[in-house]
Structure formats: structure tokens, C-alpha cells
Design a protein around this motif. Structure first.
Motif, PDB file in Angstrom:
ATOM      1  N   ASP A   1     -37.836  -8.808 -44.485  1.00 31.00           N
ATOM      2  CA  ASP A   1     -38.095  -8.456 -43.103  1.00 31.00           C
ATOM      3  C   ASP A   1     -36.999  -9.055 -42.236  1.00 31.00           C
ATOM      4  O   ASP A   1     -36.876 -10.277 -42.129  1.00 31.00           O
ATOM      5  CB  ASP A   1     -39.463  -8.974 -42.659  1.00 31.00           C
ATOM      6  N   TRP A   2     -36.210  -8.184 -41.598  1.00 35.01           N
ATOM      7  CA  TRP A   2     -35.120  -8.649 -40.761  1.00 35.01           C
ATOM      8  C   TRP A   2     -35.459  -8.445 -39.298  1.00 35.01           C
ATOM      9  O   TRP A   2     -36.082  -7.444 -38.908  1.00 35.01           O
ATOM     10  CB  TRP A   2     -33.835  -7.880 -41.070  1.00 35.01           C
TER      11      TRP A   2
ATOM     12  N   GLU B   1     -30.658  -9.889 -37.209  1.00 32.31           N
ATOM     13  CA  GLU B   1     -30.275  -9.910 -38.617  1.00 32.31           C
ATOM     14  C   GLU B   1     -29.871  -8.524 -39.099  1.00 32.31           C
ATOM     15  O   GLU B   1     -28.925  -8.375 -39.876  1.00 32.31           O
ATOM     16  CB  GLU B   1     -31.435 -10.459 -39.449  1.00 32.31           C
ATOM     17  N   ALA B   2     -30.597  -7.496 -38.639  1.00 37.22           N
ATOM     18  CA  ALA B   2     -30.241  -6.122 -39.008  1.00 37.22           C
ATOM     19  C   ALA B   2     -28.855  -5.763 -38.481  1.00 37.22           C
ATOM     20  O   ALA B   2     -28.061  -5.110 -39.172  1.00 37.22           O
ATOM     21  CB  ALA B   2     -31.284  -5.148 -38.470  1.00 37.22           C
TER      22      ALA B   2
ATOM     23  N   VAL C   1     -26.309  -7.454 -40.735  1.00 37.60           N
ATOM     24  CA  VAL C   1     -26.184  -6.741 -42.016  1.00 37.60           C
ATOM     25  C   VAL C   1     -25.342  -5.489 -41.837  1.00 37.60           C
ATOM     26  O   VAL C   1     -24.434  -5.214 -42.633  1.00 37.60           O
ATOM     27  CB  VAL C   1     -27.580  -6.387 -42.573  1.00 37.60           C
ATOM     28  N   ALA C   2     -25.633  -4.710 -40.789  1.00 35.61           N
ATOM     29  CA  ALA C   2     -24.890  -3.467 -40.547  1.00 35.61           C
ATOM     30  C   ALA C   2     -23.419  -3.758 -40.272  1.00 35.61           C
ATOM     31  O   ALA C   2     -22.528  -3.056 -40.775  1.00 35.61           O
ATOM     32  CB  ALA C   2     -25.511  -2.709 -39.377  1.00 35.61           C
TER      33      ALA C   2
ATOM     34  N   MET D   1     -25.933  -6.730 -47.240  1.00 33.30           N
ATOM     35  CA  MET D   1     -27.277  -7.313 -47.204  1.00 33.30           C
ATOM     36  C   MET D   1     -27.336  -8.621 -47.994  1.00 33.30           C
ATOM     37  O   MET D   1     -27.893  -9.624 -47.536  1.00 33.30           O
ATOM     38  CB  MET D   1     -28.291  -6.330 -47.782  1.00 33.30           C
TER      39      MET D   1
END
Length: 310
Positions: free
Chosen positions: A2-3, A7-8, A11-12, A298
Motif C-alpha cells: 500500500d503506497w 510513494e506512488a 515509484v513512477a 518499485m
């Protein structure tokens, strides 16, 4: 897994940065060691190929620089615990750049990007092309210090860094080089120089085999350090994501094997039909490779499996 939104975004950004770096470095390597010796006597083919692939290198480098800058800001917010707008202050950014390993690596890679841009500007000279080749390799390999390998302590840390730098260089050579290979095959089809395409594909296949061998060896070392056991590979999110990466890698290997064993020998007798199939297979192979790089984006933000299993 769960980000949060932050955090998402991280990652992107990492995924885009890894992909842009790989495509830039792969293009430079492809043009320098694969194509240049083949098209030396074919000026028309060289000109029709050079322009689009040089643009690929410039676009890739541009995306790498922009995503690298965003990565720095997001990392500054994460390290300081501040909201993004506050972390973008000169004081916070200068602290991250000057007092953290991530900041030092970012500064080094910014310098390498400038060197690479200068070499791309004067790409037609031999010294600039080989200087760009060296800068590109360093640009890819230096990413190792921004991930888990950069924080592994002791003698294992040196082994981990060595394995990761080779892993990153081999990934760029294969995955990044595929984009340029596809463009070259399209140019070869337009100019009806199938024999040149055969020579280039054969040379790229050899580089691909070296890259695969390097990826398998260094991947095993990295997995031993970061995962540690089959149990950890199966029961942790990190391990399962790594398994997905291995499945995509296996699919790339199957496509590469078909290209090498079935389609490449048919290039000369079958001509443009075989070249069309090679182009399609390489495009699928590239898509799988970019998916792998997204997974790498990720994995770098997650705790290694070996830290989560007793």
C-alpha cells in the motif's frame, strides 16, 4: 503493498528515470559498437539511421534529467519529512545534495549528463562518440549507488555494488538498445538494405547474449544479498514482485531466442517479411523490458525480503 500518493509518485518517477537512462545509454552503445562498424561503407544507410536514433538519445537524456530532478525533490521531501512545497526550499535541497549519498550521486550523474550532452552535440567525431560511450556507461552504472546496493555494508556491499553496476549496464545494453534496433530495422526496410540489417541484428544478438549472461550472474548475486532464501522469495511482497520480474525476463529470453534462431537466419533469403517479424518481436521484447524497469522502480522503494523474514 500500500503506497501513499507521495510513494506512488516516487515509484513512477524512478521507473521513468530508469527507462529513460536505459534507452539513452542503450542507444549510445548500439550506435557505437553495433552499427558504426557495419555502416561505415554505406553512407546513405548511415545518414537515414543516424538522425532518428540521435533524437532518441536526446529525448531519453532529457527525460532522464527531468525525472532525476523530480526524484531529487521527492527524495528531499521523504528525507526531511516535510510537505513537498516546503521540501523544495533551497536550504532543504542543498542539505540533501551536499550531505547525503543520494545527493552526491545525483550531482555526479548531473555532471555525467552534461558530458554526455556535449558528446552527443559533436557525435560525428570519433573522440566524441567514444567519450559519449564512456559517459553513458558511467551514467547507467552510477545508479547503483542510489539503490539498495549503495547502502549494503561491509564486504558484501562492495560485491553488491559491483554486481549492480554490471547489472545496470547490461540492462541498458539489451533493453535500451532494442529501441534503436527497432528504428534501424525500420530504416533498413525503407532503404531495402536487408544485408546490413542482417549484420546489425547478428551483432546485436551477440551483445544480447553477453548481456543475458551478465544479468543472470549479477541477478543471482543481488537476489542472494537482498532475498536470501526461497522462502523469502515466496512469502514477501518484495520476493513476489521479483518473481514477476523473472517471469517477464523469461518471456524476453524466449522472444530473443526466436529472433536469434528462427528469424535472423531467414533475413537474407526471406528479406522484408522476416525483417517485419523481427521488428514486431523486438517491439514486444522492448515492452516487456520497460515493464521490468517499472518493477525495478518499485523494488528500490521497498524493504528487501531478507530484512522481513527471520
Amino acid at each position: 503493498m500500500d503506497w501513499s500518493a507521495a510513494e506512488a509518485a516516487l515509484v513512477a518517477t524512478r521507473a521513468v528515470h530508469f527507462a529513460a537512462t536505459a534507452i539513452t545509454v542503450g542507444d549510445v552503445m548500439f550506435r557505437t559498437v553495433i552499427v558504426a562498424p557495419v555502416v561505415r561503407s554505406e553512407k546513405a544507410a548511415a545518414v537515414s539511421f543516424e538522425a532518428p536514433t540521435l533524437w532518441v538519445a536526446w529525448l531519453g537524456l532529457g527525460f532522464a534529467v527531468i525525472s532525476g530532478a523530480i526524484w531529487l525533490v521527492l527524495q528531499a521531501a521523504s528525507m526531511s519529512g516535510m510537505p513537498l512545497d516546503e521540501a523544495m526550499s533551497a536550504d532543504v535541497l542543498s542539505t540533501v545534495i551536499n550531505e547525503t549519498q543520494f545527493g552526491h550521486v545525483t550531482t555526479l550523474r548531473a555532471g555525467l549528463a552534461i558530458c554526455l550532452a556535449a558528446c552527443l552535440t559533436y557525435d560525428r567525431t570519433a573522440i566524441a562518440r567514444w567519450g559519449g560511450f564512456a559517459a553513458a556507461l558511467a551514467f547507467a552504472a552510477s545508479l547503483a549507488w542510489s539503490g539498495h546496493a549503495g547502502s549494503t555494508a561491509g564486504e558484501a556491499g562492495y560485491l553488491h555494488l559491483a554486481a549492480d553496476t554490471l547489472h545496470l549496464a547490461a540492462s541498458a545494453a539489451w533493453i535500451g538498445g532494442l529501441a534503436s534496433l527497432i528504428l534501424f530495422m525500420a530504416a533498413a526496410r525503407r532503404n531495402k538494405v536487408i544485408s546490413l540489417a542482417h549484420d546489425v541484428v547478428r551483432r546485436f544478438s551477440i551483445m544480447g547474449m553477453v548481456s543475458v549472461a551478465t544479468l543472470l550472474l549479477t541477478g543471482f548475486i543481488n537476489a542472494a544479498i537482498l532475498v536470501g532464501s526461497v522462502h523469502a522469495l515466496v512469502v514477501t511482497d518484495y520476493g513476489r514482485l521479483l518473481l514477476l520480474k523473472l517471469v517477464l525476463f523469461a518471456l524476453m529470453l524466449v522472444l530473443a531466442l526466436v529472433n536469434r534462431v528462427v528469424l535472423t537466419p531467414r533475413l537474407v533469403p526471406a528479406g522484408r517479411g522476416a525483417l517485419r517479424w523481427l521488428t514486431r518481436n523486438s517491439a514486444v521484447e522492448l515492452a516487456l523490458g520497460l515493464a521490468i524497469l517499472a518493477i525495478v522502480g518499485m523494488l528500490g522503494t521497498m524493504h528487501p525480503a531478507i530484512h522481513l523474514v527471520n
